[in-house]
Design an enzyme around this catalytic site. Structure first.
Site: not given
Ligand code: ARG
Length: 467
Positions: A166, A287, A293, A300
């Site tokens: 979970h 970024s 970043k 992704e």
């Protein structure tokens, strides 16, 4: 896109005998597949050479005609490979483009190539050869991905990390064990690939339009020449069947689903909050506005490409459902789904292999997280069963009280004093602290397939012998 006017065009060379007029521009547009099936040129030419050679061997065409055909086809192959070939939409598909060019190159002998053959068995052959080759490539790529995981697993057979259910801390595991879970998944994908190659290893050529042919062809000869185990056994099924494409897409979907789960884990692990891995510059982006970043874009995109691959499977299943036997033009819609998925899957496997090889494992961060969240609570319960003779349900209850106390004090289980533990259950002794560390917890799980480093190393050795 055409304007829809039905000006008279010259009728088609291949069936001009029956047709006085050429097709409407819209008809030409909806009908043509050359835009995508030109990808099959090498398979088409290989199939035609095998067919012509067999026709000559069987005395159906002359040796001179066969030589002209084979020579002409070889010329066409180099024309296409060097980008000199002009594909024509009016000629609809790769089969007719090649045949028309052959006629220009060698004259009337070209007309003999299509003896005892139809585009129905021709396309089934070309596409099957293409899918089979693609699966052979996929098999190699999966082997490289598995190898990358085996290396990381070996390196980190002892590195502890939290195991989750979970996405909540469950029990400590090793990073090596977690890597080996992916080895199992991609190993299953690879065995699906191998089985699919076996299923589709039958040659369609010679089924002709759907009924076979009266010419004395030798389908075993063409099957052998084209690297198939044997010819297909039913001509109707042969030209109706796209199971090989569906199997490819089903395998691709399952594999992409595995890649997507891995991608999601990498996205989570690389957040500053988790900090389990640091991605290499080679597989991340920055970024344009936030200088701090480092984004896991490759992961992704792998996660997203899965949607596309799953979509292709559903698209082709939907095309095929309810189609009467044998060939229907609907089946022309099989190729783009497969081509697109193949490209996406190759990219996704390559990107994940690179990420797995390159990422830095932050063992310190993993270890710190492994010990938090009362991850050794089960070990305390197991100790109570083993050493104090409690039934597991009672041990679970006692452990729950210890966790509640630690939570209340804001400390870990191992930081409770012996007195505090004995106040919960009198039979607890100082030895309990031996099982409350994550290393002890992990080392104790020696059941077959368990997370103990000794066990994980055995599994790595087993896989090394099979990769
Ligand atoms: N371009 C067609 C396809 O991809 C080739 C087979 C055409 N056969 C036919 N009978 N029209 O399916």
């Amino acid at each position: 896109m055409g304007d829809g006017t039905s000006e008279t065009k010259s009728s088609n060379k291949m069936w001009g005998g029956r047709f006085a007029q050429g097709p409407d521009a819209i008809m030409e547009e909806i009908n043509a597949s050359i835009g995508f099936d030109k990808k099959l040129f090498a398979q088409d030419i290989r199939g035609s050479i095998a067919h012509a050679t067999m026709l000559a061997h069987q005395g159906i065409i002359s040796a001179e005609d066969k030589d002209k055909i084979v020579h002409g086809l070889s010329t066409i192959l180099s024309e296409i490979e060097s980008g000199q070939f002009e594909f024509s939409r009016q000629l609809e598909d790769i089969h007719m483009n090649v045949e028309a060019r052959l006629a220009t190159l060698i004259g009337p002998a070209a007309g003999r190539l299509h003896t005892a053959r139809s585009r129905n068995d021709q396309v089934a052959l070309d596409f099957r050869l293409w899918v089979k080759e693609e699966l052979q490539k996929t098999e190699k790529m999966l082997t490289a991905l598995i190898a990358a995981f085996l290396d990381r697993a070996e390196e980190h057979a002892e590195t502890v990390m939290p195991g989750f259910t979970h996405l909540q801390t469950a029990q400590p595991v090793t990073f090596g064990h977690h890597c080996m879970a992916y080895v199992e998944m991609f190993g299953r994908d690879r065995s699906r690939v191998r089985h699919a190659i076996e299923h589709m290893d039958e040659s369609p050529i010679g089924a002709a339009a759907l009924a076979g042919t009266g010419f004395p062809i030798d389908r075993h000869m063409t099957a052998k020449a084209l690297g198939f185990r044997e010819p297909t056994r039913n001509s109707i099924d042969t030209v109706s069947d796209r199971d090989f494409a569906l199997e490819f897409l089903a395998i691709a979907s399952i594999c992409a689903t595995h890649l997507s789960r891995l991608a999601e884990e990498i996205v989570i692990w690389s957040t500053p909050q988790f900090g389990f891995v640091r991605l290499s510059d080679a597989f991340s982006t920055g970024s344009s506005i936030m200088p701090q970043k480092k984004n896991p874009d490759a992961a992704e995109l792998v996660r997203a490409k899965t949607g596309r691959i799953n979509g292709s499977l559903i698209a082709l299943l939907t095309v095929m459902k309810g189609l009467p036997l044998a060939y229907s033009k609907d089946m022309q819609e099989d190729k783009e789904q497969v081509f697109d998925s193949a490209e996406s899957l190759e990219l996704a496997i390559a990107a994940m292999t690179g990420m797995v090889r390159d990422m830095t494992i932050r063992a310190d961060r993993m270890k710190a997280a492994a010990g938090s969240g009362y991850s050794t609570a089960t070990d305390l319960a197991d100790w109570l069963v083993r050493e104090a003779g409690l039934p597991f349900r009672d041990a679970h209850h006692v452990t729950g009280r210890a966790v509640a106390l630690a939570e209340q004090k804001g400390c870990e289980l191992a930081e409770l004093s012996l007195e505090e533990l004995q106040a919960i259950h009198a039979d607890i002794t100082g030895k309990v602290f031996d099982v409350l560390t994550v290393e002890a917890s992990v080392a104790s799980r020696t059941s077959f397939g368990g997370t103990a480093p000794s066990e994980v190393k055995k599994q790595i050795a087993w896989w090394r012998g099979r990769n």
